[in-house]
Enzyme design. Structure first.
Site, PDB file in Angstrom:
ATOM      1  CD  GLN A 632      13.844  86.405  -7.432  1.00 56.30           C
ATOM      2  OE1 GLN A 632      14.194  85.616  -6.457  1.00 56.30           O
ATOM      3  NE2 GLN A 632      14.404  87.489  -7.264  1.00 56.30           N
ATOM      4  N   GLY A 636       8.703  89.706 -10.583  1.00 55.21           N
ATOM      5  CA  GLY A 636       9.082  89.547  -9.468  1.00 55.21           C
ATOM      6  C   GLY A 636       9.481  87.962  -8.945  1.00 55.21           C
ATOM      7  CE  LYS A 637      12.739  87.177  -3.763  1.00 55.18           C
ATOM      8  NZ  LYS A 637      13.385  87.354  -2.743  1.00 55.18           N
ATOM      9  CG  ASP A 748       6.209  85.376 -24.098  1.00 52.98           C
ATOM     10  OD1 ASP A 748       6.888  84.421 -25.054  1.00 52.98           O
ATOM     11  OD2 ASP A 748       6.670  85.132 -23.289  1.00 52.98           O
TER      12      ASP A 748
END
Length: 955
Positions: A632, A636-637, A748
């Site tokens: 999570q 979101g999850k 990233d």
């Protein structure tokens, strides 16, 4: 029958119109972002509020209902929500702790918890608030270290944490605070070396670090600070350190205070500092003679007392026009005291001069021994005082002047009939009005005696507040330890003699404006008065209730629409009942509509990428059962799912209302759909159905690289495996830079975004922050960079990108270099205030490189490790041009791989072996059934997801 149907249609039409109007009104009614509402409730829950100041934090919407201390933007942003702009909780007797949920107030400019009793540590999540300009936490009981993450606040102007119990070193990341002007960290327990890297800060004007536990040396590099005005480091322990000669070149310095710092050596020549006004080097072990160069005419205070200085008094100490105090007591100075020290001074009625010369070896005085009225000389403890005729100079110390004496206003001539409370006389004009009472303090004034500067200060403050001079009364002032000057201010409404409509109170908008000037630090700094701080505000009865400004005024469009619609709704209530009965009958004859459906959206269609339905995703995850959840984060999850054909996938489901999720959803589909490389995580498909947005990836059964480098990993990777992972990762990124069309900058790269499949093949993941590389212009020239807002993860960020906002392919090279260092050392990029690049560089330069190599990877060929480490450090050079290209990185890794023992029988494309030497099966092991066991618990602040792409909160 026809007439009945007609009435029914009319009723339905009326209700539909009513509902449509209500929906329009609801959309126009601005409300606070739900994420921020939840955060505010969590913040309150972590606080203890005995005075019930935050009692209205459970009532209505934070922005529209004016929650105490919550100030919001007066307009919504593009997302349609209002956002918290300021959290002003000054002096509310709050205790408890600061909630990590503060980090979710991602649009906040001012965070003010000053003068409470809050304990615990400073949450590192505050480093997520990239918009933050003022961090005001002084006057609490905070403890623990300064979070490294605070150094990545790109807009921070002021950090005030003074008068707490903060410990540990100043993080090296603070060298990235390029917009910060004020470091106010005095009166804590901060320890360790002052980071020389702070000398790179272009706007830093105040360094207040007095009364801490700093040690080491005074960085000579501080002389390179281009804007520094005040350096105040009193009461630290730089044992054996000298004052750098370069400090004499600080061209803008106004105040240097190094009292009681265990400094040794000579005093540098400060005569080249044109506006130096305050010099305190007392209570050290300085030796040698006092430099002969003439100090600035702006100097008010020279304190060299309690050292071991020798030689004579320099002649240039005479005739300094602004001098208030000269203290050279308790040294070993000798020779003759020049009477010019007191005879060559001209003082007005409010000025005075104190000369502290006691306890030296002075034997004589040249010139008149008579001192002017406002001059005090102390000579006791010198041989010259054996002369009985020098009682005026050698008498006992009894300072008949008291700097703490309160000033008095001019109300003596006012009528004896006093103003009824809370009204007071405005001095001079004897006008009854209700003042604003401000408790205020000068934190580092550039003088020793305030009285000569009182009128100048009144002009400075009223000009800064945009008030008339007659509106200010200084009720009292008192010197406090530091030295700091506490001042009680009274601000009165404007009195105009020929105005028949005189107001005896400020109106609410003027109260808000004046208080906003103080709480927002909008009063310009003064060279002589230095930085100030707000200690408290006392609002008398007429002003109570306006301390929490409303950034919205009047009735909003949404509220007005609600009023109109409400009236209309009452008129059609009967029709609504009829409509309800019809709808109820209709629902009996039709299946229930899924409650999950929201307003319809036009689903995207992307060629070559499978579009899944919501039903398929629900089936794959057992209706999103909690047992299927494997991670999570901000997006979101994330769930582990099994498609209809048995394929294991990772499903990233966007949180409802998540702008970040929606943006990443589109970015990842656009960038990943055309990319195909064995070292990039594959996008299986997506779901844009029933108001849901989900991304479906291949499942990476062995989790993230960070998981396997963790100290909690049960089977550490061997060096050969680590080198393979490095080479695979570099190849994936090289594909992005050179073969993708158009090329892509990842932005990233980090160990938790490098995933391992069932064969331990490394694949680069998470393209949510990626940017397309620049394309050729009309003349065929390709720009070298993309200008963009800085995003990424602290510890991996390219320093040059952070400073210039210019993203290049070398930015990815830097981040990958940090990953290489993680592979070699097992350390995290930032841990306990230590930066991996700096620590490895120190070991490398000292010839101790093998002391930082991760011992858990077993035996390794030292020549390969050295070359790998050298390559990693080249990738992590601060300057972009000094780093290799990604193609050069891949070539060097292939060269290192060829040096590995027994590489003839293997290729870089072969199936990998585990660190134990066992062949890894193509299928996931039984230990991976159900919830993924490789979810890391030691990488805080990221989406700890195995087989998926973690979401990173931008710093």
């Amino acid at each position: 029958m026809g007439q009945s149907r007609a009435w029914t249609c009319v009723a339905v039409l009326a209700v539909c119109l009513c509902w449509s109007s209500l929906q329009a009104g609801a959309q126009e009614q601005e409300i606070t972002n739900p994420v921020e509402v939840t955060a505010l409730k969590a913040i309150k829950k972590s606080l203890i509020d005995p005075n019930k100041n935050l009692s209205n934090w459970n009532q209505g919407d934070p922005c529209t209902a004016n929650w105490t201390g919550v100030l919001c933007f007066n307009r919504s942003l593009d997302d349609g929500y209002l956002h918290v702009q300021e959290l002003q909780l000054l002096g509310m007797n709050l205790s408890g702790t600061l909630s990590p949920e503060l980090g979710r107030l991602s649009y906040m400019l001012i965070l003010d918890f000053m003068w409470n009793e809050i304990s615990g540590s400073i949450p590192k999540e505050i480093g997520n608030i990239t918009s933050l300009e003022l961090l005001l936490l002084n006057g609490n009981q905070l403890s623990g270290p300064l979070p490294e993450e605070l150094g990545y606040l790109p807009n921070l102007d002021r950090i005030q944490i003074d008068q707490n119990y903060i410990s540990g070193p100043i993080p090296k990341s603070f060298a990235y605070l390029n917009k910060t002007k004020h470091f106010h960290m005095n009166n804590n327990s901060i320890s360790g070396q002052l980071p020389p890297e702070l000398s790179r800060l272009p706007k830093l004007v105040h360094i207040l670090l007095d009364n801490n536990n700093l040690s080491g040396y005074l960085p000579p590099e501080f002389s390179d600070l281009p804007s520094l005005l005040i350096l105040q480091l009193d009461n630290n322990n730089f044992g054996g350190s000298t004052i750098p000669v370069s400090y004499g070149n600080m061209s803008k310095l106004l105040k240097l205070s190094l009292r009681n710092c265990s400094l040794e050596g000579p005093i540098p020549d400060f005569s080249r500092i044109p506006n130096l006004g305050y010099l305190d080097l007392s209570r050290n072990r300085l030796n040698g003679s006092i430099p002969l160069g003439k100090l600035s005419d702006d100097i008010t205070t020279i304190n060299l007392s309690n050292n071991t200085l020798t030689g004579s008094i320099p002649a240039n100490f005479s005739g300094l026009p602004q001098l208030q105090r000269l203290s050279i007591a308790n040294n070993s100075l000798s020779g003759i005291v020049p009477a010019a020290l007191w005879n060559d001074t001209t003082l007005n009625a409010t000025e005075r001069l104190i000369l502290e010369l006691q306890n030296n070896k002075f034997t004589n005085i040249s010139g008149s021994t008579q001192t002017p009225q406002n001059v005090t000389v102390w000579l006791q403890g010198n041989p010259v005082c054996s002369n009985a005729n020098l009682d005026n100079l050698c008498g006992s110390e009894n300072d008949d002047e008291d700097d703490s004496e309160s000033s008095t206003n001019s109300t003596a001539s006012c009528p004896s009939q006093a103003c009824p409370p809370p009204f007071e006389y405005l001095p001079v004009v004897c006008f009854c009005a209700v003042p604003l009472l401000i408790d205020y303090r000068l934190k580092s004034p550039g003088f020793s005696d305030f009285r000569p500067y009182k009128s100048t200060y009144e002009k400075y403050l009223t000009t800064g507040l945009r008030l008339d001079l007659d509106q200010l009364d200084i009720a009292s002032f008192v010197w406090q330890k530091g030295p700091r000057l506490r001042i009680s201010l009274k601000l009165f409404p404007l009195y105009v003699a020929d105005n028949t409509n005189i107001s005896h109170t400020f109106n609410s908008s003027e109260v808000k404006r004046i208080l906003g000037m103080f709480t927002g630090w909008n009063i310009p700094d003064s060279e002589v008065f230095g930085p100030y701080e707000l200690l408290g505000i006392n609002l008398l009865d007429p002003y109570k209730g306006v301390i929490v400004p409303s950034k919205k005024s009047g009735v909003s469009k949404g509220a007005l629409a609600g009023i109109i619609v409400g009236t209309f709704a009452g008129a059609v209530a009967l029709s609504a009942v009829v409509c309800f009965l019809i709808l109820r009958r209709h629902q009996r004859n039709h299946p229930a509509i899924s409650r999950r459906r929201r307003k319809s959206t036009s689903s995207i269609k992307i060629d070559g990428v499978k579009a899944f339905t919501y039903g398929e995703m629900a089936t794959a995850t057992d209706n999103f059962n909690i047992s299927a959840q494997i991670g999570q984060g901000g997006y979101g999850k994330v769930y582990k799912g099994t498609l209809a054909d048995g394929t294991l996938v990772a499903i990233k489901r966007a949180q409802e209302g998540s702008l970040q999720g929606e943006k990443e959803f589109l970015t990842e589909i656009e960038l990943l759909s055309p990319l195909h490389h064995r070292n990039l995580v594959s996008l299986v498909g997506y779901c844009d159905d029933e108001g849901e947005q989900m991304l479906v990836y291949e499942f990476m059964s062995h989790g993230t690289l960070r998981d396997h480098l963790s100290v909690k990993s049960k089977e550490p990777l061997g060096f050969e495996m680590r080198l393979r992972i490095a080479l695979a990762s570099a190849r994936g990124i090289l594909y992005l830079h050179t073969e993708a069309n158009p090329p892509i900058f990842h932005r990233d790269i980090k160990a938790s975004n490098i995933l391992l499949d069932s064969k331990f093949v490394a694949k680069v993941a998470d393209f949510g922050l990626s940017r397309l590389a620049p394309v050729p212009d009309l003349e065929g020239t390709t720009p070298a960079h993309v200008s963009t807002v800085v995003k990424g993860t602290p510890g991996y960020l390219d320093p040059e990108y952070f400073l210039t906002h210019k993203l290049t392919d070398k930015s990815d090279v830097y981040s990958l270099g940090v990953v290489f260092l993680e592979l070699l050392t097992g350390m995290q990029p930032i841990s306990h205030g230590k930066n991996i690049v700096r620590e490895v560089n120190i070991a490398f330069q000292s010839g101790m490189i093998f002391s930082v190599i991760d011992g858990r990877m077993g035996s390794y060929p030292s020549d390969c490790v050295e070359k790998f480490l050298s390559l990693a450090l080249k990738c992590c050079q601060d300057e972009t041009d000094a780093r290799p290209s990604m193609a050069e990185v891949v070539r060097e890794l292939e060269n290192i791989w060829s040096m590995m023992p027994d590489t003839d029988s293997r290729t870089t494309e072969s199936v990998l072996s585990s660190s134990t030497g066992k062949v890894v099966s193509d299928s996931p092991s039984s230990s991976n059934a159900g919830k993924n066991p490789y979810v890391s618990s030691d990488v805080s602040g990221s989406d700890l997801v195995s087989g998926v792409i973690p979401t990173i909160t931008p710093r």
